[in-house]
Design an enzyme around this catalytic site. Structure first.
Site, short mmCIF file in Angstrom:
data_model
loop_
_atom_site.label_atom_id
_atom_site.label_comp_id
_atom_site.label_asym_id
_atom_site.label_seq_id
_atom_site.Cartn_x
_atom_site.Cartn_y
_atom_site.Cartn_z
N THR A 84 -23.46 -38.73 -23.33
CA THR A 84 -22.54 -37.72 -22.42
C THR A 84 -20.95 -37.82 -23.05
O THR A 84 -20.38 -37.05 -22.93
CB THR A 84 -23.15 -37.64 -21.51
OG1 THR A 84 -23.83 -37.89 -21.11
CG2 THR A 84 -22.51 -37.09 -19.93
N GLY A 85 -20.60 -39.45 -22.60
CA GLY A 85 -19.20 -39.63 -23.51
C GLY A 85 -18.39 -39.01 -23.92
O GLY A 85 -17.58 -38.41 -24.44
N TRP A 87 -19.99 -36.65 -26.17
CA TRP A 87 -19.75 -35.53 -26.72
C TRP A 87 -18.58 -35.05 -26.36
O TRP A 87 -18.01 -33.82 -26.67
CB TRP A 87 -20.56 -34.89 -25.54
CG TRP A 87 -21.02 -33.44 -25.81
CD1 TRP A 87 -22.13 -32.69 -26.45
CD2 TRP A 87 -20.39 -32.05 -24.88
NE1 TRP A 87 -21.44 -31.20 -26.09
CE2 TRP A 87 -20.61 -30.98 -25.35
CE3 TRP A 87 -19.33 -32.45 -23.98
CZ2 TRP A 87 -20.42 -30.13 -24.63
CZ3 TRP A 87 -18.55 -31.10 -23.10
CH2 TRP A 87 -19.41 -30.36 -23.63
N HIS A 88 -17.87 -35.34 -25.00
CA HIS A 88 -16.67 -34.65 -24.52
C HIS A 88 -15.66 -35.17 -25.57
O HIS A 88 -14.75 -34.34 -25.45
CB HIS A 88 -16.02 -35.68 -22.69
CG HIS A 88 -17.22 -34.69 -22.21
ND1 HIS A 88 -18.21 -35.10 -22.00
CD2 HIS A 88 -17.18 -33.39 -20.70
CE1 HIS A 88 -19.14 -34.50 -20.83
NE2 HIS A 88 -18.14 -33.10 -20.10
N GLY A 89 -15.86 -36.36 -26.02
CA GLY A 89 -14.54 -36.46 -27.53
C GLY A 89 -14.75 -38.10 -27.40
O GLY A 89 -15.37 -38.79 -27.62
#
Length: 296
Positions: A84-85, A87-89
């Site tokens: 998830t982390g 995925w954001h950048g």
């Protein structure tokens, strides 16, 4: 920043849902008033629901969900939050952000969650402090600057920081307190309940017209900021060494996922198949709905 990212993303999602209805499509709800949550676990069931559903369906459940014991469940959730982390950048702050959220959710799951759900006042204060802190990790992509921020926020971690703009928070509170109050109000269900009670279409049309004209005026005056989530679509320049390290971390996460996906723990072959085949809502920390059909 906490209000900016919420209203930016929530507003964008509402516009997408509205445009979809105009074209005959029914798009899923993406937010469910997450800032009224009592725990971080509940928060992430209400925030970016579609992303949580994707990770649940294509990562968490294929890895085994909560069917193979506590250790496997913790492992699967760690993988989900690291991804998830990322995925954001592609930045260290996003990996740190995902790790911090994982730790908080595990503490709630095994220790403090049941107490917070019984004490809503304390739980709201807990979230009022915790949400901005986690968003700070998300927003500040320079780890060095992130440390400076926290030494300013919590002066007992640093030395001499009281002498640097000691009362600046009073200055900005005096400037922005109307927006702060409005942000808290519109983060609740109250405006939506009031809107539903208005039966006159004329009043609703007038209200929406005023909002539309005010938005156009703000754009004309240059008050419009670019959509906040666009920054996560941009590939930032990184030092070669940092890029190699980050790519190595990504490959490591992928390798762990593949290994865990094809590896079955001994407990999965025991005689508790009936109990282990269920994935409950309390064990899926990303989406509000998780039924037995999700595992099929």
């Amino acid at each position: 920043f906490s209000f900016q990212i919420y209203f930016d993303f929530f507003g964008y999602s509402l516009m997408a849902i509205g445009l979809g209805k105009m074209l005959g499509f029914k798009l899923p709800k993406n937010f469910d008033h997450p800032y009224t949550s009592l725990t971080m676990t509940e928060f992430w069931r209400r925030w970016h629901i579609t992303l949580g559903a994707w990770f649940r369906e294509y990562v968490y459940i294929p890895l085994g969900g909560n069917r193979n014991g506590k250790i496997a469940t913790v492992r699967n959730l760690l993988i989900v939050w690291l991804l998830t982390g990322l995925w954001h950048g592609a930045g260290y702050n996003f990996v740190l952000w995902g790790t911090v959220l994982f730790i908080i959710i595990m503490l709630e799951k095994f220790f403090i969650g049941k107490y917070l759900n019984k004490m809503p006042v304390i739980a709201h204060l807990y979230m009022f402090i915790l949400i901005p802190i986690t968003w700070a990790i998300f927003a500040i992509d320079d780890i060095g600057q992130l440390w400076v921020f926290f030494t300013r926020l919590f002066p007992f971690f640093g030395q001499g920081v009281w002498s640097i703009f000691r009362y600046d928070y009073l200055k900005y509170l005096n400037l922005f307190y109307p927006f702060f109050i409005a942000g808290i109000l519109f983060s609740t269900r109250l405006p939506f309940r009031i809107l539903k009670r208005i039966e006159s279409r004329v009043v609703i049309c007038l209200l929406l017209s005023v909002i539309f004209c005010a938005s156009v005026y703000c754009m004309y005056r240059g008050f419009d900021d670019p959509f906040l989530y666009f920054r996560f679509c941009e590939v930032k320049k990184m030092k070669k060494s940092n890029l190699v390290t980050l790519l190595s971390l990504c490959f490591l996460v992928v390798a762990v996922i593949l290994f865990m996906f094809f590896w079955k723990s001994p407990s999965s072959s025991s005689g508790t198949e009936t109990d282990n085949n269920s994935v409950t809502q309390n064990d899926i920390l990303l989406t509000p709905k998780a039924t037995l059909e999700d595992t099929n």
